[in-house]
Every structure is written in structure tokens, then in C-alpha cells.
Design an enzyme around this catalytic site. Structure first.
Site, PDB file in Angstrom:
ATOM      1  N   HIS A 307       0.850  -1.186   0.000  1.00 15.91           N
ATOM      2  CA  HIS A 307       0.000   0.000   0.000  1.00 15.91           C
ATOM      3  C   HIS A 307       0.883   1.232   0.000  1.00 15.91           C
ATOM      4  O   HIS A 307       1.941   1.233   0.621  1.00 15.91           O
ATOM      5  CB  HIS A 307      -0.905   0.004   1.242  1.00 15.91           C
ATOM      6  CG  HIS A 307      -2.076   0.912   1.089  1.00 15.91           C
ATOM      7  ND1 HIS A 307      -1.984   2.263   1.321  1.00 15.91           N
ATOM      8  CD2 HIS A 307      -3.344   0.665   0.686  1.00 15.91           C
ATOM      9  CE1 HIS A 307      -3.166   2.804   1.080  1.00 15.91           C
ATOM     10  NE2 HIS A 307      -4.008   1.870   0.690  1.00 15.91           N
ATOM     11  N   ASP A 364      -7.880  -5.480   0.055  1.00 17.09           N
ATOM     12  CA  ASP A 364      -8.377  -6.322  -1.037  1.00 17.09           C
ATOM     13  C   ASP A 364      -7.970  -7.781  -0.909  1.00 17.09           C
ATOM     14  O   ASP A 364      -8.453  -8.621  -1.667  1.00 17.09           O
ATOM     15  CB  ASP A 364      -7.854  -5.783  -2.384  1.00 17.09           C
ATOM     16  CG  ASP A 364      -8.555  -4.492  -2.745  1.00 17.09           C
ATOM     17  OD1 ASP A 364      -9.773  -4.438  -2.584  1.00 17.09           O
ATOM     18  OD2 ASP A 364      -7.879  -3.545  -3.173  1.00 17.09           O
TER      19      ASP A 364
HETATM   20  N1  ACO Z   1       4.022  -7.579  -4.781  1.00 17.47           N
HETATM   21  C1  ACO Z   1       5.359  -7.603  -4.970  1.00 17.47           C
HETATM   22  N2  ACO Z   1       6.175  -6.531  -4.873  1.00 17.47           N
HETATM   23  C2  ACO Z   1       5.595  -5.366  -4.578  1.00 17.47           C
HETATM   24  C3  ACO Z   1       4.205  -5.250  -4.369  1.00 17.47           C
HETATM   25  C4  ACO Z   1       3.418  -6.418  -4.479  1.00 17.47           C
HETATM   26  N3  ACO Z   1       2.113  -6.379  -4.286  1.00 17.47           N
HETATM   27  N4  ACO Z   1       3.916  -3.965  -4.093  1.00 17.47           N
HETATM   28  C5  ACO Z   1       5.060  -3.299  -4.123  1.00 17.47           C
HETATM   29  N5  ACO Z   1       6.104  -4.146  -4.425  1.00 17.47           N
HETATM   30  C6  ACO Z   1       7.515  -3.837  -4.484  1.00 17.47           C
HETATM   31  C7  ACO Z   1       7.879  -3.106  -5.771  1.00 17.47           C
HETATM   32  O1  ACO Z   1       8.265  -4.001  -6.776  1.00 17.47           O
HETATM   33  C8  ACO Z   1       9.016  -2.235  -5.297  1.00 17.47           C
HETATM   34  O2  ACO Z   1      10.154  -3.055  -5.188  1.00 17.47           O
HETATM   35  P1  ACO Z   1      11.628  -2.448  -5.519  1.00 17.47           P
HETATM   36  O3  ACO Z   1      11.876  -1.422  -4.462  1.00 17.47           O
HETATM   37  O4  ACO Z   1      12.541  -3.631  -5.464  1.00 17.47           O
HETATM   38  O5  ACO Z   1      11.522  -1.850  -6.898  1.00 17.47           O
HETATM   39  C9  ACO Z   1       8.616  -1.837  -3.871  1.00 17.47           C
HETATM   40  O6  ACO Z   1       7.770  -2.923  -3.418  1.00 17.47           O
HETATM   41  C10 ACO Z   1       7.847  -0.526  -3.784  1.00 17.47           C
HETATM   42  O7  ACO Z   1       6.737  -0.637  -4.689  1.00 17.47           O
HETATM   43  P2  ACO Z   1       6.003   0.592  -5.360  1.00 17.47           P
HETATM   44  O8  ACO Z   1       5.274   0.097  -6.563  1.00 17.47           O
HETATM   45  O9  ACO Z   1       6.987   1.708  -5.550  1.00 17.47           O
HETATM   46  O10 ACO Z   1       4.998   1.011  -4.218  1.00 17.47           O
HETATM   47  P3  ACO Z   1       3.770   1.992  -4.388  1.00 17.47           P
HETATM   48  O11 ACO Z   1       3.557   2.616  -3.079  1.00 17.47           O
HETATM   49  O12 ACO Z   1       3.968   2.886  -5.563  1.00 17.47           O
HETATM   50  O13 ACO Z   1       2.577   1.004  -4.792  1.00 17.47           O
HETATM   51  C11 ACO Z   1       0.696  -0.399  -4.676  1.00 17.47           C
HETATM   52  C12 ACO Z   1       1.516   0.674  -3.964  1.00 17.47           C
HETATM   53  C13 ACO Z   1       0.297   0.096  -6.083  1.00 17.47           C
HETATM   54  C14 ACO Z   1      -0.566  -0.656  -3.877  1.00 17.47           C
HETATM   55  C15 ACO Z   1       1.547  -1.674  -4.795  1.00 17.47           C
HETATM   56  O14 ACO Z   1       1.927  -2.131  -3.520  1.00 17.47           O
HETATM   57  C16 ACO Z   1       0.835  -2.789  -5.573  1.00 17.47           C
HETATM   58  O15 ACO Z   1       0.921  -2.827  -6.788  1.00 17.47           O
HETATM   59  N6  ACO Z   1       0.125  -3.719  -4.847  1.00 17.47           N
HETATM   60  C17 ACO Z   1      -0.624  -4.754  -5.514  1.00 17.47           C
HETATM   61  C18 ACO Z   1      -1.943  -4.214  -6.027  1.00 17.47           C
HETATM   62  C19 ACO Z   1      -2.920  -3.974  -4.909  1.00 17.47           C
HETATM   63  O16 ACO Z   1      -3.121  -4.812  -4.036  1.00 17.47           O
HETATM   64  N7  ACO Z   1      -3.557  -2.808  -4.961  1.00 17.47           N
HETATM   65  C20 ACO Z   1      -4.585  -2.434  -3.993  1.00 17.47           C
HETATM   66  C21 ACO Z   1      -4.081  -1.343  -3.115  1.00 17.47           C
HETATM   67  S1  ACO Z   1      -5.258  -0.984  -1.865  1.00 17.47           S
HETATM   68  C22 ACO Z   1      -6.450  -0.111  -2.682  1.00 17.47           C
HETATM   69  O17 ACO Z   1      -6.261   0.538  -3.660  1.00 17.47           O
HETATM   70  C23 ACO Z   1      -7.743  -0.261  -2.131  1.00 17.47           C
END
Ligand code: ACO
Length: 429
Positions: A307, A364
Site C-alpha cells: 500500500h 483487497d
Molecule cells: N508484490 C510484490 N512486490 C511489490 C508489491 C506487491 N504487491 N507492491 C510493491 N512491491 C515492491 C515493488 O516491486 C518495489 O520493489 P523495488 O523497491 O525492489 O523496486 C517496492 O515494493 C515498492 O513498490 P512501489 O510500486 O513503488 O509502491 P507503491 O507505493 O507505488 O505502490 C501499490 C503501492 C500500487 C498498492 C503496490 O503495492 C501494488 O501494486 N500492490 C498490488 C496491487 C494492490 O493490491 N492494490 C490495492 C491497493 S489498496 C487499494 O487501492 C484499495
């Protein structure tokens, strides 16, 4: 006391004031930065940018705190109803008995769609995703209220239109499901409360009302409460941005539906279920899948994890997980996907890849399993989120509309394209 911030850009010095929120959050107010120094800030994804001051929802992502208008989400989930919470979000205080009764009456009065809206539903192909139908139909509904379009009436007619939207989003959502499955529309019943009425429109058959188990109705009501607001997330920021142009409430809310649709936002609940099914199909217990996530080559993410704001735990996920166990027990169901989800969570929470990146289950991760147990089709999962989020969008719309000095949202950019060049006619290229 407000902290002191100074910045010097190319020799131009600026003392920058700070705004301190009621929970001590510090905002560095750079509104004079460009005028005084010519520079702008750059913050892709807005992770460090406050776009507004808001008194609706407070989140402390490190401590896992979520409060609507000061009330803790766990307390609201345990004791409130979705409609009471909606009133709280929109009007800022818990309603009195009379206020709640008036609000409920307004919802009931507005629950029917204009009969000719049936024609719009007919225009969608059977393959249409319910989120496409929902966003289009919310916009279409505004056409039946020309006074919505007039900026002058926005404030005066707001309570009426807010109630209409909350009530009708549920009817539109149910009809979009019926349409997609070739089923006749079931009209709302005035003697049913909001969530029960939704389930009735979704699952009843003409002359055969569906069973409405109070525990299941309550579980869905709680899901709606948990989704009702989440401060400046992608869809809410979208609603605020559209509202800032003085677009009407329905148009602004429809834009929120579109933003919510994506799998990184509200679409994640459907994506989680697809992921769990894929793992099951592969005969995996989750280990192989998590290896693929970690090596990143397969471009996979553990959906329902991570998140932008919560970096410890998502308080909504804790409540949803408990509800998930309750609903399955109530329905005397077991779900192999729940076992896989729990296993994934267990492995991920002990794995340095996820721990070091502060990735935890979000709202979720388990919501799809409850919705599936209740019998909600998967393509409706994100629609459920939209119904829940509607009061939050409306509250934010109102906050934008009520601003003393309204300002259209219009970010800047750092241009990285070609510098000026002369046009060459096609004959010379
Ligand atoms: N699975 C694996 N790796 C992940 C995940 C994940 N779900 N989420 C983040 N990471 C990793 C990224 O690859 C990144 O790794 P790195 O530093 O080696 O490059 C690091 O964690 C940071 O990730 P970002 O994408 O920069 O984090 P951000 O805060 O931008 O993204 C998000 C947040 C979009 C929710 C992300 O965690 C994600 O894609 N999660 C899966 C989708 C999801 O569940 N969305 C629902 C969110 S809750 C809502 O909207 C109600």
C-alpha cells in the site's frame, strides 16, 4: 510551533511557511515557490505531495490508523451502519435519530432510476464490464437532472443529489449485473434497508425474493463501511480534480469509478481472486508463485499486498480477515482459495523480500473471498468497492465545492521533449 523551512534556488532565497494538521502532520507550503524562484517541485506519483487540506479522513500508515471524521474504523465497523457512516463522512458529524431517518427517507425516495434509463442498459453488449456500465450510467443519470449542471444550484441542491447518487449507484450496480447475465431487472423494495435492498436487487427472481441472512447483510454492510473513504487515494483525488473544474457531482463521481477500475487500485480485489485461482490451477501452495514475484522476471506482483500509505498493517485487512472467517462459518462453506491466501500471507510475512519493502495484506486481500462466498460474481467485486466508496467521493466533492477560495487543480510538469525545431514539409522528409 510551525517548523522553519528555507530554500534557495539559483541564489533566490525563500522562507517557506508550514501548515500543521490536527494530528501534527507537517505540510511544507510551497505555493509561492514558482512565483518567487521560478522552480517547481517534482514528485511523480505524488507520494510526498499534499494536494489539499481535508478534515474528512485521517490515516497514519506507520501505525495502521484509519479514522473517519475522528472515529476509529474498528469502532465504526463494529457499531455503525454504512448509511450512518455515509452521513458522518458527508456532513461531518454522527447523525441524530431524526437526521438519520430523514437521510434514509431521501435514499428510499431516490432509489428508482428514470424508467427510460432502461434503454441505456440495453445498449451495452453482454461482454460489458459492470464498471464500464456503472461509470457510464452514473454520468447518464445526470442527464435526468438538468439542474445539476448549473453551477449556481450545486450548493443548494447538494443534499438531494448526494442522497440520489448514493441510492442510485446501488440500483445501477445491481441492474448492470442483471443485464450482464441476461436476467430481468428487480426493482428496489422500500421496506428494505440499503444493503439488504442491494442483495435483493442482485439475487431475487420475479416473485421469488432471495433469502437475506442478517449476518450476511451485516458482513456486506461492514465491507461498505471499510471502503467508504481513504483520503487522497487515486480515485478520490480524481474526483477532487474533476470537481475542481466545477463539474457536477455525478460527472465527478463517474470519474472516480473509472480511476477505481484499475488493478492497482479497486480492481485489485478481482485480481487477487484471479491470482489465487491461478495458483490453485498450477497445484502450487503459493511457494512457487511467491518465488516468481520475488525474482520479478515474470512481472508478477502479490496482489492484495502493499500500500502506498500503510507500511505496517492495513487496519481494514484485519477486520476483513475476521469477517471472512465469520461469513464462511455462517454459510457452512470452506474455500480452498482462502487456504491458499492464508498460506501466501504466512510465507510473505516471514520473507525478507516482503518485510523489507513493508508489504502487508491490504483491504483487497481477503475481501474477494467474502464476496465470492456471498455469491457476488467476480466482475462485480470492484463495483462493490465503488458502492462503498461513493460517500467518500461525495464528501470530498462537497469539501472542494465548499472551499473559501476554490482553485482549479492544474499541476505543472518538467518538459523533457524536443526543444523548438523548424517544421519540414513532407516532400522534404
Ligand atoms: N508484490 C510484490 N512486490 C511489490 C508489491 C506487491 N504487491 N507492491 C510493491 N512491491 C515492491 C515493488 O516491486 C518495489 O520493489 P523495488 O523497491 O525492489 O523496486 C517496492 O515494493 C515498492 O513498490 P512501489 O510500486 O513503488 O509502491 P507503491 O507505493 O507505488 O505502490 C501499490 C503501492 C500500487 C498498492 C503496490 O503495492 C501494488 O501494486 N500492490 C498490488 C496491487 C494492490 O493490491 N492494490 C490495492 C491497493 S489498496 C487499494 O487501492 C484499495
Amino acid at each position: 510551533m510551525s517548523p522553519k523551512v528555507e530554500i534557495t534556488v539559483d541564489g533566490k532565497h525563500l522562507d517557506i511557511p508550514c501548515v500543521v494538521g490536527s494530528e501534527g502532520e507537517i505540510g511544507v507550503d510551497i505555493s509561492q515557490l514558482r512565483a518567487e524562484t521560478g522552480a517547481i517541485t517534482l514528485d511523480p506519483g505524488y507520494g510526498n505531495t499534499g494536494a489539499c487540506q481535508s478534515n474528512i479522513t485521517f490515516i497514519d500508515g506507520d501505525k495502521g490508523i484509519l479514522r473517519y471524521r475522528g472515529y476509529d474504523i474498528a469502532e465504526l465497523a463494529a457499531q455503525s451502519t454504512f448509511i450512518e457512516t455515509a452521513y458522518l463522512l458527508i456532513y461531518g458529524h454522527l447523525p441524530s435519530r431524526a437526521e438519520l431517518s430523514d437521510f434514509s427517507d431521501q435514499l428510499t425516495e431516490n432509489q428508482m432510476l428514470h424508467e427510460s434509463m432502461r434503454n441505456h442498459f440495453e445498449g451495452f453488449p453482454p461482454t460489458a464490464h459492470p464498471m464500464a456500465i456503472l461509470s457510464a450510467m452514473i454520468n447518464a443519470a445526470s442527464s435526468y437532472h438538468p439542474n445539476l449542471i448549473s453551477g449556481k444550484n450545486r450548493r443548494r441542491r447538494f443534499p438531494y443529489h448526494a442522497a440520489r447518487l448514493i441510492s442510485q449507484v446501488r440500483t445501477i450496480a445491481a441492474f448492470s449485473h442483471r443485464k450482464a447475465h441476461g436476467l430481468p431487472f428487480i426493482y428496489p423494495r422500500s421496506n428494505l434497508k440499503y444493503t439488504a435492498n442491494f442483495l435483493h436487487m442482485l439475487f431475487s427472481h420475479p416473485g421469488e425474493p432471495c433469502e437475506l441472512k442478517p449476518e450476511i447483510v451485516r458482513a456486506l454492510d461492514i465491507i461498505f463501511i471499510l471502503h467508504a473513504d481513504h483520503e487522497q487515494n487515486c480515485s478520490t483525488s480524481t474526483v477532487r480534480m474533476v470537481a475542481s473544474s466545477e463539474a457536477n457531482l455525478f460527472a465527478s463521481a463517474a470519474s472516480g469509478v473509472c480511476a477505481l477500475w484499475g488493478p492497482l487500485h479497486g480492481g485489485a480485489n478481482q485480481a487477487v481472486l484471479n491470482m489465487l485461482k491461478e495458483i490453485r490451477r498450477d497445484g502450487d501452495d503459493g511457494t512457487k508463485f511467491l518465488d516468481q514475484v520475488k525474482n520479478k522476471a515474470a512481472g508478477k506482483r502479490l496482489m492484495g499486498f502493499g500500500h502506498r500509505v500503510y507500511k505496517n498493517f492495513d487496519p481494514r485487512a484485519t477486520i476483513i480477515k475476521q469477517q471472512c472467517d465469520k461469513v464462511l462459518a455462517q454459510l457452512h462453506k470452506s474455500d480452498p482459495l482462502l487456504d491458499i491466501a492464508k498460506k501466501l500471507e504466512e510465507i510473505a510475512l516471514a520473507d525478507d523480500f516482503f518485510v523489507s519493502r513493508q508489504l502487508y495484506p491490504n483491504v483487497d486481500f481477503y475481501s474477494g473471498i467474502i464476496l465470492r462466498a456471498i455469491g457476488i460474481p467476480e466482475d462485480m467485486f470492484t463495483v462493490m468497492f465503488a458502492i462503498g466508496r461513493m460517500p467518500g467521493w461525495i464528501a470530498h466533492y462537497k469539501e472542494v465545492m465548499d472551499q473559501e477560495k476554490p482553485k482549479i487543480s492544474r499541476p505543472r510538469q518538467i518538459y523533457t521533449g524536443p526543444t523548438q525545431r523548424a517544421y519540414t514539409p513532407i516532400t522534404e522528409r
